[in-house]
Design an enzyme around this catalytic site. Structure first.
Site, PDB file in Angstrom:
ATOM      1  N   GLU A  35      -2.446  -4.524  10.325  1.00 46.22           N
ATOM      2  CA  GLU A  35      -1.207  -3.800  10.031  1.00 46.22           C
ATOM      3  C   GLU A  35      -0.705  -4.211   8.654  1.00 46.22           C
ATOM      4  OE1 GLU A  35      -0.692  -0.946  11.628  1.00 46.22           O
ATOM      5  OE2 GLU A  35      -0.496  -1.988  13.534  1.00 46.22           O
ATOM      6  N   SER A 127       1.657   8.024  14.151  1.00 42.74           N
ATOM      7  CA  SER A 127       1.286   8.874  13.018  1.00 42.74           C
ATOM      8  C   SER A 127       1.326  10.361  13.275  1.00 42.74           C
ATOM      9  CB  SER A 127      -0.108   8.517  12.517  1.00 42.74           C
ATOM     10  OG  SER A 127      -0.096   7.224  12.074  1.00 42.74           O
ATOM     11  N   SER A 128       2.393  10.822  13.886  1.00 40.49           N
ATOM     12  CA  SER A 128       2.535  12.269  14.007  1.00 40.49           C
ATOM     13  C   SER A 128       2.664  12.895  12.618  1.00 40.49           C
ATOM     14  CB  SER A 128       3.735  12.630  14.874  1.00 40.49           C
ATOM     15  OG  SER A 128       4.882  11.984  14.403  1.00 40.49           O
ATOM     16  N   GLU A 161       3.051  12.470   1.328  1.00 40.67           N
ATOM     17  CA  GLU A 161       3.926  11.452   1.916  1.00 40.67           C
ATOM     18  C   GLU A 161       4.579  10.600   0.808  1.00 40.67           C
ATOM     19  OE1 GLU A 161       3.065  10.909   5.605  1.00 40.67           O
ATOM     20  OE2 GLU A 161       4.330   9.159   5.927  1.00 40.67           O
ATOM     21  N   ASP A 173      -3.577   6.126   8.305  1.00 41.04           N
ATOM     22  CA  ASP A 173      -3.212   7.155   9.286  1.00 41.04           C
ATOM     23  C   ASP A 173      -3.950   8.454   9.011  1.00 41.04           C
ATOM     24  OD1 ASP A 173      -1.492   5.108   9.821  1.00 41.04           O
ATOM     25  OD2 ASP A 173       0.323   6.171   9.219  1.00 41.04           O
ATOM     26  N   TYR A 223       9.615  -0.471   4.350  1.00 40.15           N
ATOM     27  CA  TYR A 223       8.171  -0.281   4.148  1.00 40.15           C
ATOM     28  C   TYR A 223       7.850  -0.316   2.650  1.00 40.15           C
ATOM     29  CZ  TYR A 223       3.494   1.658   4.525  1.00 40.15           C
ATOM     30  OH  TYR A 223       2.135   1.837   4.450  1.00 40.15           O
TER      31      TYR A 223
HETATM   32  C1  GLA Z   1       2.328   3.202   8.525  1.00 47.18           C
HETATM   33  C2  GLA Z   1       1.617   3.688   7.257  1.00 47.18           C
HETATM   34  C3  GLA Z   1       0.187   3.150   7.192  1.00 47.18           C
HETATM   35  C4  GLA Z   1       0.149   1.655   7.417  1.00 47.18           C
HETATM   36  C5  GLA Z   1       0.971   1.254   8.631  1.00 47.18           C
HETATM   37  C6  GLA Z   1       1.103  -0.243   8.755  1.00 47.18           C
HETATM   38  O1  GLA Z   1       1.726   3.764   9.656  1.00 47.18           O
HETATM   39  O2  GLA Z   1       1.602   5.091   7.213  1.00 47.18           O
HETATM   40  O3  GLA Z   1      -0.383   3.511   5.961  1.00 47.18           O
HETATM   41  O4  GLA Z   1       0.548   0.964   6.278  1.00 47.18           O
HETATM   42  O5  GLA Z   1       2.273   1.792   8.600  1.00 47.18           O
HETATM   43  O6  GLA Z   1      -0.134  -0.817   8.978  1.00 47.18           O
END
Ligand code: GLA
Length: 382
Positions: A35, A127-128, A161, A173, A223
């Site tokens: 992650e 990841s929708s 994105e 994703d 993030y």
């Molecule tokens: C989100 C982002 C991914 C990744 C995860 C964390 O899902 O879209 O690219 O960085 O967080 O692992």
């Protein structure tokens, strides 16, 4: 495949546009481990799942484009020749961003219609959003014969994105959703964007997802902030990305960075290492080791990288208390969404009951539990 979802989207499309759509399914994903390593050019271990986005698409002959979010009962109209982002946080930006990034890649598209809906709970960390972006770029590639490769399509989704949605995400994703293989997880090298499939059969164990049903605000800015920290530290270390650094390297600059940022970089270096160890454990059928790596991943996300939250930590604690859950951790960007649990099949029913009650008592709200099947990639629904 959720056939009820497919026929619902198709029916809405036909009712709204009086046309026969090309139907696309684009899966969401889980991530076994790895992650916040993707934007550090590191390793991740995702798999596409049988839940995702279903979209119907066709060319428009009315001179305008229409996007119909069936679940939200919301519609936007726009022209591909005049795109403007919506305010941050709007679903419309996924659509407009993909269109804009197709154009930025020097491809020409005309106006189109899309109706879409999904069966991934929003904010679940599955990841929708990548599934929606992929369904659109894949569908437009088909109906306008753009000749884009899958590799090009996921970069378009990712740029949408970054530039329209405003989240500087990695590639995990979009990749998992576009390249997923049934019954497999993908050990993805996010530098080369190449993966190795691993057939997943945990025999008397299975993967269980538990959704906190919370998504704390500010998760997008946190993030982006984490990504900036990683980039600044790799700058100080004079490496391309943290993937290229060792713990030893990091210690040489320890005095020049804050203790908080030291821990964040250390987490990334250690998590990257855990992904490789996890792939070896899976190959060896060593689920105990895999489980320990998964718990260690959560501890790092909670205490070092600081992207977890009370609800996620509580679910992981419950898993540890149970004794039949070999590993549990938060999944995805953090600040809410799901935990992923590697659990003994015979213990699942009693754990589900216990964890649901405990969660309700603690937070006065329900968590949701799901099983997923590892599925194939984005594609046309026959
Ligand atoms: C989100 C982002 C991914 C990744 C995860 C964390 O899902 O879209 O690219 O960085 O967080 O692992």
């Amino acid at each position: 495949m959720n056939t009820a979802l497919v026929s619902n989207i198709k029916t809405h499309f036909i009712a709204k546009f009086q046309d026969n759509p090309l139907m696309i399914f684009s899966p969401g994903r889980i991530n076994i481990i790895g992650e916040h390593t993707d934007y550090n050019d590191g390793f991740v271990f995702p798999a596409a799942v049988d839940k995702g986005i279903v979209a119907g698409l066709s060319k428009s002959n009315s001179g305008i484009s229409t996007a119909y979010a069936v679940d939200k009962e919301e519609i936007i109209e726009f022209s591909v020749n005049n795109l403007k982002p919506y305010p941050q946080g709007s679903w419309q930006n996924y659509i407009l961003g993909v269109v804009a990034e197709i154009q930025n890649s020097n491809k020409i598209i005309d106006n189109f219609n899309i109706a879409f809906g999904g069966d991934i709970p929003g904010g679940a960390g599955m990841s929708s959003s990548a599934a929606l972006e992929n369904s659109l770029v894949f569908g437009l590639n088909e109906i306008f014969n753009l000749g884009l490769s899958k590799e090009e399509m996921i970069l378009i989704s990712q740029k949408a994105e970054h530039n329209y949605v405003g989240v500087k995400c990695g590639i995990m994703d979009q990749y998992a959703s576009m390249f997923g293989i049934k019954n497999n997880a993908l050990l993805l090298d996010c530098r080369t964007i190449k993966s190795k499939p691993f057939e997943i059969n945990f025999k008397d164990h299975e993967l269980l997802l538990i959704n906190t049903n919370v998504k704390h605000s500010l998760s997008d800015s946190a993030y982006n902030d984490r990504r900036l920290v990683c980039e600044s530290i790799s700058g100080i270390l004079k490496v391309k990305a943290l993937r290229d650094a060792t713990e030893f390297d990091l210690d040489t600059i320890k005095e020049n960075i804050t203790p908080e940022n030291y821990q964040k970089a250390l987490y990334v270096i250690q998590e990257n290492d855990r992904v490789i160890k996890a792939s070896k454990a899976i190959e060896a059928g060593d689920l105990a080791t895999l489980g320990n790596l998964i718990y260690a991943s959560h501890a790092g996300l909670q205490h070092q990288y600081k992207v977890s939250c009370e609800e996620l930590d509580f679910l992981v604690e419950q898993a540890k208390l149970n004794g039949h859950v070999l590993g549990a951790r938060m999944m995805g960007g953090g600040f809410g969404g799901c935990t992923i649990n590697l659990i003994e099949k015979t213990a699942t029913a009693s754990f589900k009951k216990a964890v649901s009650e405990a969660y309700k008592n603690k937070f006065n709200k329900d968590c949701s539990l799901y099983f997923v099947e590892l599925s194939d990639s984005t594609g046309i629904i026959a």
